[in-house]
Design an enzyme around this catalytic site. Structure first.
Site, PDB file in Angstrom:
ATOM      1  N   GLU A 170      82.572 -17.568  73.769  1.00 13.97           N
ATOM      2  CA  GLU A 170      81.773 -16.931  74.277  1.00 13.97           C
ATOM      3  C   GLU A 170      82.244 -15.233  74.641  1.00 13.97           C
ATOM      4  O   GLU A 170      83.171 -15.169  75.678  1.00 13.97           O
ATOM      5  CB  GLU A 170      81.306 -17.300  75.551  1.00 13.97           C
ATOM      6  CG  GLU A 170      80.599 -18.724  75.305  1.00 13.97           C
ATOM      7  CD  GLU A 170      80.015 -19.193  76.985  1.00 13.97           C
ATOM      8  OE1 GLU A 170      78.913 -19.560  76.786  1.00 13.97           O
ATOM      9  OE2 GLU A 170      80.962 -19.115  77.889  1.00 13.97           O
ATOM     10  N   GLY A 206      74.151 -12.672  78.528  1.00 17.04           N
ATOM     11  CA  GLY A 206      73.176 -12.279  79.341  1.00 17.04           C
ATOM     12  C   GLY A 206      72.890 -10.607  79.337  1.00 17.04           C
ATOM     13  O   GLY A 206      72.196 -10.180  79.991  1.00 17.04           O
ATOM     14  N   GLU A 212      81.490 -17.283  83.632  1.00 14.77           N
ATOM     15  CA  GLU A 212      80.893 -16.995  85.110  1.00 14.77           C
ATOM     16  C   GLU A 212      81.688 -17.875  86.242  1.00 14.77           C
ATOM     17  O   GLU A 212      81.884 -17.153  87.375  1.00 14.77           O
ATOM     18  CB  GLU A 212      79.296 -17.425  84.838  1.00 14.77           C
ATOM     19  CG  GLU A 212      78.599 -16.455  84.313  1.00 14.77           C
ATOM     20  CD  GLU A 212      77.076 -16.984  83.690  1.00 14.77           C
ATOM     21  OE1 GLU A 212      76.369 -16.171  83.447  1.00 14.77           O
ATOM     22  OE2 GLU A 212      77.023 -18.279  84.126  1.00 14.77           O
ATOM     23  N   SER A 266      73.957 -14.531  74.010  1.00 18.08           N
ATOM     24  CA  SER A 266      72.816 -14.156  73.795  1.00 18.08           C
ATOM     25  C   SER A 266      72.075 -14.589  72.640  1.00 18.08           C
ATOM     26  O   SER A 266      71.416 -13.634  71.756  1.00 18.08           O
ATOM     27  CB  SER A 266      72.716 -12.389  73.902  1.00 18.08           C
ATOM     28  OG  SER A 266      73.006 -11.925  75.042  1.00 18.08           O
ATOM     29  N   LYS A 281      72.387 -22.902  83.751  1.00 17.71           N
ATOM     30  CA  LYS A 281      72.822 -22.193  85.190  1.00 17.71           C
ATOM     31  C   LYS A 281      72.037 -22.932  86.424  1.00 17.71           C
ATOM     32  O   LYS A 281      71.800 -23.891  86.524  1.00 17.71           O
ATOM     33  CB  LYS A 281      72.927 -20.902  84.852  1.00 17.71           C
ATOM     34  CG  LYS A 281      73.945 -20.440  83.433  1.00 17.71           C
ATOM     35  CD  LYS A 281      73.721 -18.991  82.969  1.00 17.71           C
ATOM     36  CE  LYS A 281      74.467 -18.964  81.770  1.00 17.71           C
ATOM     37  NZ  LYS A 281      74.748 -17.400  81.514  1.00 17.71           N
ATOM     38  N   ASN A 313      72.544 -24.157  78.540  1.00 16.71           N
ATOM     39  CA  ASN A 313      73.386 -24.206  79.707  1.00 16.71           C
ATOM     40  C   ASN A 313      72.117 -23.626  80.723  1.00 16.71           C
ATOM     41  O   ASN A 313      71.937 -22.381  80.729  1.00 16.71           O
ATOM     42  CB  ASN A 313      74.725 -23.277  79.937  1.00 16.71           C
ATOM     43  CG  ASN A 313      75.213 -23.121  81.244  1.00 16.71           C
ATOM     44  OD1 ASN A 313      74.982 -23.747  82.048  1.00 16.71           O
ATOM     45  ND2 ASN A 313      76.145 -22.179  81.077  1.00 16.71           N
ATOM     46  N   HIS A 315      83.543 -21.635  81.803  1.00 20.23           N
ATOM     47  CA  HIS A 315      82.538 -20.715  81.403  1.00 20.23           C
ATOM     48  C   HIS A 315      82.986 -19.375  82.075  1.00 20.23           C
ATOM     49  O   HIS A 315      83.490 -19.392  83.087  1.00 20.23           O
ATOM     50  CB  HIS A 315      81.091 -21.196  82.076  1.00 20.23           C
ATOM     51  CG  HIS A 315      79.883 -20.224  81.433  1.00 20.23           C
ATOM     52  ND1 HIS A 315      79.581 -18.987  81.937  1.00 20.23           N
ATOM     53  CD2 HIS A 315      79.192 -20.510  80.378  1.00 20.23           C
ATOM     54  CE1 HIS A 315      78.692 -18.517  81.398  1.00 20.23           C
ATOM     55  NE2 HIS A 315      78.422 -19.114  80.404  1.00 20.23           N
TER      56      HIS A 315
END
Length: 254
Positions: free
Chosen positions: A170, A176, A100, A216, A13, A11, A98
């Site tokens: 996730e 991150g 985010e 990560s 992003k 991904n 996701h």
């Protein structure tokens, strides 16, 4: 993981221009020609670079995913992209839900559900993301949160084809941050998800559907994660932006 082909999905992003996308795909394709492990490789560039990625992945084993989509086919939804548009552009997959998107853009489980249904309708394979925050984990709510997200996300799906859905666990606290769930922590949730899927969609479906880990992921922790029974691959963020790192993760999945 017996009988389930691993998936390594990157991904990207909001990274990589069109030219940078082409360069990275070329580097990945060259690396895979030298060392082609038995796994599916997926790249998810920004919308504007999808056509470039599709062009560069011709005659390779790399498939192209979008990072998001709207649930309607068309309409007055400024800035959105529909399933038919992604299919025409050459996407095979789409990342949905996701953390985010949930955190920064207010996506709800109900919206995620609509998007998953729309993706399946248009023959895109949804990579359905779910996971708990650090506060939820520390409060002992991991499995309550995961189960609720799973049930709401796949509610109303009528066709249970394990090749048409991918799930990605996730842990939000690991995205991150440099923190990674231990292989045992990841396996515990993956095993829980597979058991829940068995109750919701049947044991055969649950045994065949791929469940990825995201959070990560790096070349040096991939193999230890992939050695667990219910971890079928990785959804990779930052480490997918450099061909050397991404190829290292792909090699670790073999």
């Amino acid at each position: 993981m017996e009988g389930r082909t691993p998936i390594i999905a990157g991904n990207w992003k909001m990274h990589k221009t069109r030219a940078e996308t082409r360069n990275l795909i070329r580097e990945l394709a060259a690396g895979l020609r030298i060392n082609a492990p038995e796994c599916e490789v997926i790249a998810a560039p920004p919308f504007i670079s999808i056509s470039d990625a599709v062009e560069e992945t011709k005659n390779t084993k790399i498939r192209v995913s979008a990072q998001n989509m709207h649930w309607e086919d068309r309409g007055a939804f400024t800035g959105e992209i529909s399933g038919p548009m992604l299919r025409e552009a050459g996407c095979s997959h789409v990342i949905i839900g996701h953390s985010e998107r949930r955190q920064y853009f207010g996506e709800t489980d109900e919206m995620v559900n609509l998007k998953i249904k729309a993706a399946i309708k248009h023959e895109l394979i949804p990579i359905f993301c779910l996971g708990e925050t650090l506060a939820q984990r520390e409060d002992g709510k991991t499995f309550v949160v995961i189960k609720d997200q799973l049930i709401r996300g796949i509610e109303g799906i009528n066709s249970w084809d394990p090749t048409r859905l991918v799930i990605a666990y996730e842990p939000v606290w690991a995205i991150g941050t440099g923190r990674t769930a231990t292989p045992d922590q990841a396996q515990e949730v993956h095993g829980f998800l597979r058991r829940e899927l068995g109750s919701l969609a049947g044991i055969d479906f649950a045994a065949k559907v791929r469940i990825l880990y995201g959070g990560s992921v790096k070349p040096d922790n991939t193999r230890s994660l992939m050695n667990r029974d219910d971890i079928d691959g990785c959804l990779v963020g930052g480490a997918s932006l450099k061909s050397e790192d991404f190829l290292g993760i792909i090699k670790g999945a073999a």
